[in-house]
Structure formats: structure tokens, C-alpha cells
Design a protein around this motif. Structure first.
Motif, short mmCIF file in Angstrom:
data_model
loop_
_atom_site.label_atom_id
_atom_site.label_comp_id
_atom_site.label_asym_id
_atom_site.label_seq_id
_atom_site.Cartn_x
_atom_site.Cartn_y
_atom_site.Cartn_z
N VAL A 80 25.85 52.00 28.80
CA VAL A 80 25.48 50.44 28.85
C VAL A 80 24.30 50.36 28.19
O VAL A 80 23.35 50.47 28.72
N ILE A 81 24.28 49.48 26.89
CA ILE A 81 23.24 48.88 26.43
C ILE A 81 22.71 47.70 27.15
O ILE A 81 23.24 46.65 26.95
N VAL A 82 21.44 47.66 27.73
CA VAL A 82 21.16 46.43 28.59
C VAL A 82 19.97 45.87 27.98
O VAL A 82 19.43 44.85 28.46
N GLN A 83 19.39 46.59 26.86
CA GLN A 83 18.23 45.74 26.15
C GLN A 83 18.25 46.15 24.64
O GLN A 83 18.25 47.42 24.39
N SER A 84 17.93 44.70 23.92
CA SER A 84 17.80 45.07 22.46
C SER A 84 16.54 44.44 21.95
O SER A 84 16.22 43.32 22.48
N GLY A 85 15.51 45.14 21.36
CA GLY A 85 14.49 44.41 20.90
C GLY A 85 13.73 45.01 19.62
O GLY A 85 14.30 45.82 18.94
N THR A 86 12.48 44.64 19.36
CA THR A 86 11.74 45.11 18.46
C THR A 86 10.40 45.65 18.92
O THR A 86 9.93 44.88 19.70
N LEU A 87 9.91 46.86 18.45
CA LEU A 87 8.64 47.39 18.96
C LEU A 87 7.67 47.18 17.78
O LEU A 87 7.99 47.49 16.56
N THR A 88 6.61 46.56 17.84
CA THR A 88 5.58 46.36 17.16
C THR A 88 4.46 47.36 17.20
O THR A 88 3.83 47.25 18.35
N ILE A 89 4.03 48.11 16.13
CA ILE A 89 2.72 49.02 16.40
C ILE A 89 2.00 48.70 15.18
O ILE A 89 2.29 48.31 14.23
N LEU A 137 15.41 69.53 24.90
CA LEU A 137 16.83 69.05 24.86
C LEU A 137 17.05 67.96 26.08
O LEU A 137 16.58 68.19 27.01
N CYS A 138 17.83 66.88 25.82
CA CYS A 138 17.87 65.82 26.74
C CYS A 138 19.39 65.23 26.55
O CYS A 138 19.80 64.99 25.02
N GLY A 139 20.18 65.30 27.54
CA GLY A 139 21.45 64.91 27.79
C GLY A 139 21.75 63.30 27.48
O GLY A 139 22.12 62.59 26.68
N HIS A 140 21.07 62.53 28.69
CA HIS A 140 21.00 61.24 28.72
C HIS A 140 20.67 60.29 27.44
O HIS A 140 21.31 59.47 27.02
N ALA A 141 19.59 60.89 26.90
CA ALA A 141 18.89 60.28 25.88
C ALA A 141 19.85 60.48 24.50
O ALA A 141 19.74 59.55 23.56
N THR A 142 20.35 61.75 24.27
CA THR A 142 21.29 61.80 23.15
C THR A 142 22.67 60.87 23.42
O THR A 142 23.23 60.28 22.61
N LEU A 143 23.16 60.84 24.76
CA LEU A 143 24.32 60.02 24.84
C LEU A 143 23.70 58.56 24.52
O LEU A 143 24.49 57.59 24.07
N ALA A 144 22.63 57.87 25.01
CA ALA A 144 22.25 56.47 24.79
C ALA A 144 22.11 56.60 23.05
O ALA A 144 22.25 55.47 22.52
N SER A 145 21.53 57.48 22.61
CA SER A 145 21.37 57.28 20.96
C SER A 145 22.86 57.26 20.30
O SER A 145 22.85 56.29 19.54
N ALA A 146 23.79 58.05 20.90
CA ALA A 146 25.09 57.87 20.20
C ALA A 146 25.65 56.53 20.34
O ALA A 146 26.44 55.98 19.66
N ALA A 147 25.23 55.89 21.74
CA ALA A 147 25.80 54.51 22.40
C ALA A 147 25.36 53.48 21.10
O ALA A 147 25.95 52.44 20.97
#
Length: 287
Positions: A278-287, A78-88
Motif C-alpha cells: 500500500v503506497i501511503v505517501q508520495s512527495g518530493t525530497l529536496t537536497i 538484500l532486502c525483501g520489503h523494500a524490493t516489494l515497495a519498489s515494484a509497487a
């Protein structure tokens, strides 16, 4: 493979405060070890992975998603802040057309609803049970030194220990604490405790006053101190609701970054946890 990834500051209206989480959008499931490697690479308290429940689903129009959370060292239930972040990310970046989203998680179904720029999570609540402080005397000394603990409680469902400081102390006293992570793990190595909540009664009579304050430490999960912790407030909300005899509360987590949470206890054993992001960064992860 390229994956969209975002960094979101949760439980705050301002960048560089609140609790940062990474959010990764998945078109399909990854191999289990890759989740952990990505979370370790991001090195934030949690990295969230949002997956589609059906291949035809879309992040902009779907309302039902899978959600998993990983610390730099392990997966958590369970994680609250990362759920809030996901919804954002879904609401503000993907412009999801729904006002209510449902996430399938290890803790069952969790929902996030959008009200203006405010996101409200619906979580299970966990009322902790009182413990005898003498049974954990050494651990308490490691956690709070020579300060007086008014009450000690334990949530077996979340493995969180709650230590309430005496009402004689103020917020500055709570903020001055600096328990050593390695000492905490050494003094509690039974596996019973995975998170330490230290909390203090607030003063809501002041303008903008908070009902209670807290800090949260989880070195057992690779997190020395978590800045703002939604899952801890699933315990704190239940505890302080009983103590204060209130259904609605305003809480503040007193880390260096700090964050505010609006809490509403529900009659069905659940809690609404509201906040901004607040979304502070958007990008692409390459794996």
C-alpha cells in the motif's frame, strides 16, 4: 535537486501495517554519502533507491533497473520489503507497462512480477545449518530468556541466526518476547551475526492458518525489530520447507504491525515471496 520519494507499507493490504519502506527514484546516480544521508533522514528500516540502467530508460516503460537498499546506518546486500515497495511504486504509481521487472542488486538479479494487485518477488534461498546451542548459551538467554529452543541454525551467506522455539509454545509466547537490542549486540559482537530470526511452527489446519510464525531483530544494522522481513524469509522458507516437507507455505511475521507472506520454493535454489503493498505517501525530497 528534487527527487520523487514514496512511503510504502509492504506485505499488507492495509495502511499502517506491514513494513514501511521509503522508495526514491533516481534519474542519475548520487554520491555514495548522499544515499546514507537520505536513508538516515527517512529513518525507516530501509530506504530503496531505484536507478535507470540506461539514460534513455523510463520508469513507466523500462523493465530493467538498478536497486540499492540502505538502513539508517548502512547499506545492506538484500532486502525483501523494500524490493516489494519498489515494484509497487513502478507498477502502481508509474504505471509501468511490464508485468515483470528485473532489478540489478548486490545479491544479483531479482525479479518482481505483477499478478493482479499481488506482487511476487523471486529471491535466492538460503538453507541454514544446524548449530550447537551450548556454543551460544549467553546469546540465547539474551534472545529468548528461559524458553526452550528446539533448534538453532545459522545462515553464513546472510549472517542470520535462526532460533526455533519448542513446539510446545504458541504464537502468544513468540509475541511476548522483548529482547533488548543493546544486550543482543553486547552478547554477539564478533560480526558473525547481523540478524536474529526467532520462529515457531504454526497450525495451517485452521482456516487461514499459517505454516509458521517469526520475528526478526537486527540492531547490528540499526533496526531494533523489523516489522516484516522478506530477506529473513529467504532463510525461513528454506528451513521450514525441509521441516514441513512443503513447497508452498503461508507465513506471518508477528511484529506489532504484522505482515503475511506467501512462499513457494523453486527447484533452482530460489524462492518466490509474494505479498501486497500500500503506497501511503508520495512527495518530493529536496537536497
Amino acid at each position: 535537486m528534487s527527487l520523487p520519494i514514496f512511503t510504502v507499507d509492504a506485505f499488507t493490504k492495509s495502511a499502517f501495517s506491514g513494513n514501511p519502506a521509503a522508495v526514491c527514484l533516481l534519474e542519475s546516480e548520487l554520491q555514495d554519502d548522499i544515499y546514507q544521508k537520505i536513508a538516515s533522514e527517512m529513518n525507516l528500516s530501509e530506504t530503496a533507491f531505484i536507478s535507470k540502467c540506461q539514460p534513455q530508460d523510463d520508469f513507466s516503460s523500462g523493465s530493467h533497473f538498478g536497486l540499492r537498499w540502505f538502513t539508517p546506518t548502512n547499506e545492506v546486500a538484500l532486502c525483501g520489503h523494500a524490493t516489494l515497495a519498489s515494484a509497487a511504486v513502478l507498477f502502481f504509481k508509474k504505471k509501468n507497462s511490464n508485468s515483470l521487472l528485473t532489478f540489478e542488486t548486490m545479491s544479483g538479479e531479482l525479479t518482481a512480477r505483477l499478478e493482479g494487485d499481488h506482487i511476487i518477488l523471486n529471491f535466492p534461498s538460503y538453507l541454514p545449518t544446524a548449530q550447537n546451542p551450548r556454543d551460544i548459551k549467553q546469546f540465547l538467554e539474551t534472545a529468548i530468556g528461559d524458553l526452550d529452543a528446539q533448534e538453532v541454525c545459522y545462515s553464513c551467506e546472510t549472517k542470520k541466526l535462526l532460533v526455533r522455539l519448542s513446539d510446545q509454545y504458541d504464537r502468544a509466547t513468540l509475541e511476548s518476547l522483548s529482547p533488548d537490542p543493546l544486550s543482543l549486540m553486547k552478547s554477539e559482537n564478533t560480526g558473525k551475526v547481523k540478524g536474529l530470526i526467532i520462529t515457531l511452527k504454526g497450525n495451517p489446519s485452521h482456516p487461514g492458518g499459517h505454516d509458521f510464525y517469526s520475528r526478526y531483530f537486527a540492531p547490528w544494522n540499526g533496526i531494533s525489530e523489523d516489522p516484516v522481513t522478506g530477506s529473513a524469509h529467504a532463510v525461513l522458507g528454506s528451513y521450514w520447507s525441509e521441516q514441513l516437507r512443503k513447497k508452498q507455505m503461508l507465513a506471518f511475521q508477528c511484529s506489532k504491525r504484522g505482515g503475511e507472506l506467501q512462499l513457494t520454493m523453486r527447484d533452482n535454489g530460489r524462492i518466490d515471496i509474494g505479498g501486497h503493498a500500500v503506497i501511503v505517501q508520495s512527495g518530493t525530497l529536496t537536497i
